[in-house]
Structure formats: C-alpha cells, structure tokens
Write a protein that holds these residues in place. Structure first.
Motif, PDB file in Angstrom:
ATOM      1  N   PHE A 100      -4.001  -6.746   7.216  1.00  0.00           N
ATOM      2  CA  PHE A 100      -3.315  -5.747   8.032  1.00  0.00           C
ATOM      3  C   PHE A 100      -3.303  -4.454   7.223  1.00  0.00           C
ATOM      4  N   GLN A 160      -0.820  -0.809   9.583  1.00  0.00           N
ATOM      5  CA  GLN A 160      -0.415  -1.194  10.926  1.00  0.00           C
ATOM      6  C   GLN A 160       1.098  -1.305  11.002  1.00  0.00           C
ATOM      7  N   SER A 179       1.768  -1.515   5.570  1.00  0.00           N
ATOM      8  CA  SER A 179       2.056  -1.953   6.934  1.00  0.00           C
ATOM      9  C   SER A 179       3.526  -2.307   7.090  1.00  0.00           C
TER      10      SER A 179
END
Length: 265
Positions: free
Chosen positions: A38, A41, A61
């Motif tokens: 990830f 995000q 993230s």
C-alpha cells in the motif's frame, strides 16, 4: 579461373551469448508475486479478513476502521520509509504477525484480541489506547525512535506510547525500553512477571553479593540487563520470567520476591 583460398587456422568464432543470471528461487518468485504493498493510500472501512500475506508493506498510508482480523502477516512492515503510516480504529483480532522490522507506524485505538505476535521489534512504532490479548513474544517496544547516524532522523524525538491494555496478553521475552512510561499501561500480573516501579532504586539496593554467590553467572547476566535498561532511560522495569532459560528461573524468582518486598536487601 579457380580462385584458391588460403587456409585459415584461427579458431572458429563463438557467437555472443549474454550472461544469464541465476534463476530466482521459487520461494522468491512467490514472495514477489504475493507481496502486498500500500503506497500513499488512505483506506476507510476496508476488510482484509482472512488474507495471507507473505510480505506486507505500507508506505505513507492511512487505514481507518479497517479489518485485518484472522489475517496472516508472514513478514510485515507496517510503515516503510520516513513518513509514518497510521492505523486508526483497526481490528487485528485473531491475526498472526511476524514483524522483524515493523517500520515507522502508529496504531491508535486498535484491537489485537487473541492475536499471535511471534516477533515485533518496535523501534519506531507508536501505540495509543490499543487492547491486546493472546501471545506476544520475541521483541520490544521503544519509547525513543532509533538514533542511527547513517539514516536521517525522524521528525519526532519520542514514540507516543500510552493507554494500552496488555493485561490479558501473555508476554514472553518482550521488553519496554528507552523511556516508555509503564504506569500509563495496563500490564499482565502473576507469577510469570516482575514489575518494578523505581528501577534505579531497585538495582542500587539489590543484595548483589549474596545473589551472585547463590546464582553465579545467571545473576551477572540479569544484572547487566537491568543496568542496560536504566542506561536507556527506562524508569520502570518489566520482565517476563518465561522469556529466560529455565536454569535462570530460581534467580528470577528471588528477584521477584525482592521486588514484592518479600525478601529484603
């Protein structure tokens, strides 16, 4: 007219073939294929329940109200890079976690109920108001981020670590180091644990000569461990007796009795 050719005694030319690198192992190919990344995000309300990730990496993230229950993190970096990744109101219940290098991460109001944490070296990890049960072993939590001159320092000088409930967790070979205020946490109690409110006073008042004569090398080792804890600005001391070899346990039980005032210096 026939043209004669001179005899060529030079060796035949070998066609060029680029050098082939070693074929990646099947295990490496599998890890790369199944890696879960990830990157920058922000996720809210997502469910990853029951996933199995050989390699989990989150970079810059944020996860809000996400469900990681029953997920297997075979190797987890919860915060890759210099920017912190955050987990807020997330559920890690019944998860299995291995995190030799969990990275720069912050967990707020997350639950880790019946979770198996097999390794967690929390150098740059923050926990606020989290609840734990299950087994946590082989690792530590730091109150101060890692100070490595080879890498740029983090923007903070302290890891925030308070309001966490470990009272129903089994802690084995787990340390709280470098300035974590244990009076702001709920810790497990019982025969398997030693807790000292004033670590420096405790070490200074130990009957070191008597303990060394009785227990020999095991006491010298644990005395060094205690002194190292204090040198890193850890005021309170928490020890898990199960985290030490069986041969050291008689000595640790003497320390426990001293900590509880049952065997005075």
């Amino acid at each position: 007219m026939r043209v004669s050719k001179e005899k060529d005694d030079s060796p035949p030319l070998t066609p060029y073939r680029p050098k082939m690198t070693k074929t990646p192992s099947r295990e490496l190919v599998r890890l790369l294929r199944e890696r879960k990344v990830f990157n920058k995000q922000t996720l809210s309300g997502e469910s990853f329940r029951g996933e199995r990730w050989p390699d989990f990496i989150a970079i810059s993230s944020t996860f809000n109200f996400c469900n990681f229950s029953n997920t297997q993190f075979e190797q987890a970096c919860f915060g890759g890079g210099m920017n912190q990744s955050r987990y807020v109101n997330c559920c890690f219940d019944d998860a299995e976690i291995d995190a030799n290098a969990p990275g720069n991460a912050r967990f707020e109001r997350c639950t880790f109920l019946n979770t198996k944490i097999r390794e967690f070296r929390g150098v740059n990890v923050e926990f606020i108001d989290c609840i734990f049960s299950g087994v946590i072993k082989n690792g530590f939590f730091n109150g101060t981020p890692h100070r490595d001159t080879a890498t740029p320092p983090l923007s903070r000088t302290q890891n925030e670590f308070h309001g966490n409930d470990f009272s129903n967790a089994e802690l084995i070979n787990i340390g709280f180091r470098s300035g974590i205020d244990l009076s702001l946490q709920r810790l497990p109690k019982g025969d398997d644990y030693i807790y000292v409110e004033d670590g420096r006073r405790f070490v200074q008042n130990l009957p070191s000569t008597g303990l060394a004569e009785k227990h020999g090398d095991p006491f010298s080792v644990i005395e060094h461990v205690l002194e190292m804890e204090l040198a890193e600005e850890q005021r309170q001391i928490f020890l898990s007796i199960k985290g030490f070899p069986a041969r050291d346990r008689p000595m640790l039980m003497d320390l426990k009795r001293i900590a509880e005032g049952k065997l005075l210096a």
